[in-house]
Design a protein around this motif. Structure first.
Motif, short mmCIF file in Angstrom:
data_model
loop_
_atom_site.label_atom_id
_atom_site.label_comp_id
_atom_site.label_asym_id
_atom_site.label_seq_id
_atom_site.Cartn_x
_atom_site.Cartn_y
_atom_site.Cartn_z
N CYS A 33 -4.86 15.58 -3.83
CA CYS A 33 -6.23 15.30 -2.96
C CYS A 33 -6.27 15.81 -1.51
N MET A 34 -5.20 16.13 -0.85
CA MET A 34 -5.32 16.55 0.21
C MET A 34 -5.52 18.19 0.37
N GLY A 35 -4.88 18.61 -0.70
CA GLY A 35 -5.43 20.02 -0.94
C GLY A 35 -6.77 20.29 -1.18
N TRP A 36 -7.24 19.53 -2.10
CA TRP A 36 -8.90 19.28 -2.46
C TRP A 36 -9.76 19.26 -1.11
N LEU A 37 -9.26 18.34 -0.22
CA LEU A 37 -9.89 17.90 1.04
C LEU A 37 -10.00 19.21 1.70
N LEU A 38 -8.80 19.61 2.07
CA LEU A 38 -8.69 21.05 2.81
C LEU A 38 -9.70 22.35 2.23
N PHE A 39 -9.55 22.25 0.90
CA PHE A 39 -10.30 23.35 0.51
C PHE A 39 -12.01 23.07 0.58
N CYS A 40 -12.37 21.52 0.60
CA CYS A 40 -13.81 21.41 0.69
C CYS A 40 -14.23 21.69 2.07
N PRO A 71 -12.97 6.72 -8.40
CA PRO A 71 -12.00 5.84 -8.38
C PRO A 71 -11.41 6.08 -9.77
N PHE A 72 -12.12 6.33 -10.90
CA PHE A 72 -11.48 6.52 -12.15
C PHE A 72 -10.85 7.87 -12.18
N VAL A 73 -11.28 8.75 -11.69
CA VAL A 73 -10.73 10.23 -11.67
C VAL A 73 -9.49 10.17 -11.01
N ILE A 74 -9.47 9.60 -9.68
CA ILE A 74 -8.23 9.52 -9.07
C ILE A 74 -7.22 8.60 -9.54
N GLY A 75 -7.42 7.45 -10.12
CA GLY A 75 -6.35 6.82 -10.86
C GLY A 75 -5.86 7.44 -12.07
N ALA A 76 -6.76 8.18 -12.78
CA ALA A 76 -6.32 8.94 -13.92
C ALA A 76 -5.26 10.15 -13.65
N PHE A 116 -28.44 11.02 -2.74
CA PHE A 116 -28.41 10.18 -3.99
C PHE A 116 -27.29 10.85 -4.98
N VAL A 117 -27.55 12.21 -5.29
CA VAL A 117 -26.82 13.14 -6.05
C VAL A 117 -25.23 13.14 -5.60
N MET A 118 -25.18 13.29 -4.31
CA MET A 118 -23.81 13.18 -3.61
C MET A 118 -22.98 11.87 -4.10
N HIS A 119 -23.79 10.82 -3.91
CA HIS A 119 -23.22 9.56 -4.35
C HIS A 119 -22.98 9.48 -5.43
N LEU A 120 -23.90 9.91 -6.62
CA LEU A 120 -23.82 9.61 -8.00
C LEU A 120 -22.73 10.35 -8.51
N THR A 121 -22.37 11.56 -7.99
CA THR A 121 -21.35 12.51 -8.57
C THR A 121 -19.89 12.42 -7.96
N GLY A 122 -20.08 11.71 -6.77
CA GLY A 122 -18.69 11.58 -6.08
C GLY A 122 -18.41 10.23 -5.92
N PHE A 162 -3.49 10.07 -10.69
CA PHE A 162 -2.30 9.47 -10.18
C PHE A 162 -1.34 9.01 -11.37
N GLY A 163 -2.11 8.54 -12.37
CA GLY A 163 -1.27 8.09 -13.49
C GLY A 163 -0.91 9.23 -14.31
N THR A 164 -1.40 10.45 -14.36
CA THR A 164 -0.96 11.43 -15.11
C THR A 164 0.16 12.46 -14.18
N ILE A 165 -0.02 12.76 -12.94
CA ILE A 165 0.74 13.67 -12.30
C ILE A 165 1.59 12.78 -11.36
N GLY A 166 1.65 11.45 -11.06
CA GLY A 166 2.16 10.66 -10.46
C GLY A 166 1.62 10.60 -8.83
N ARG A 167 1.86 9.55 -8.06
CA ARG A 167 1.41 9.44 -6.70
C ARG A 167 1.84 10.67 -5.78
#
Length: 70
Positions: free
Chosen positions: A48-55, A29-34, A18-24, A36-41
């Motif tokens: 995002c790929m770097g974050w995935l590899l880090f995790c 979608p809002f965080v990724i949209g913001a 529940f906590v993982m779904h609530l925080t992730g 992409f809007g800030t630093i480009g696609r």
């Protein structure tokens, strides 16, 4: 799951999911949209790929430590 007693593992797993779904899943979608809007696609995808590899890397380290301690 090794931190709680055997009879409480189901409840601990439910709370963790529940906590993982609530925080992730909810704000992502809002965080990724913001992002992409800030630093480009292109830079957003690289981030995002770097974050995935880090995790995944630190999940593997945590899993390896967990297995070695039991």
């Amino acid at each position: 799951m090794n931190c709680v007693t055997e009879e409480n593992r189901g409840q601990a797993n439910a709370i963790a999911i529940f906590v993982m779904h609530l925080t992730g899943d909810f704000p992502s979608p809002f965080v990724i949209g913001a992002l992409f809007g800030t630093i480009g696609r292109t830079n957003g995808m690289i981030f995002c790929m770097g974050w995935l590899l880090f995790c995944v890397t630190f999940w593997a380290i945590a899993w390896n430590c967990s297995v070695s301690f039991t």
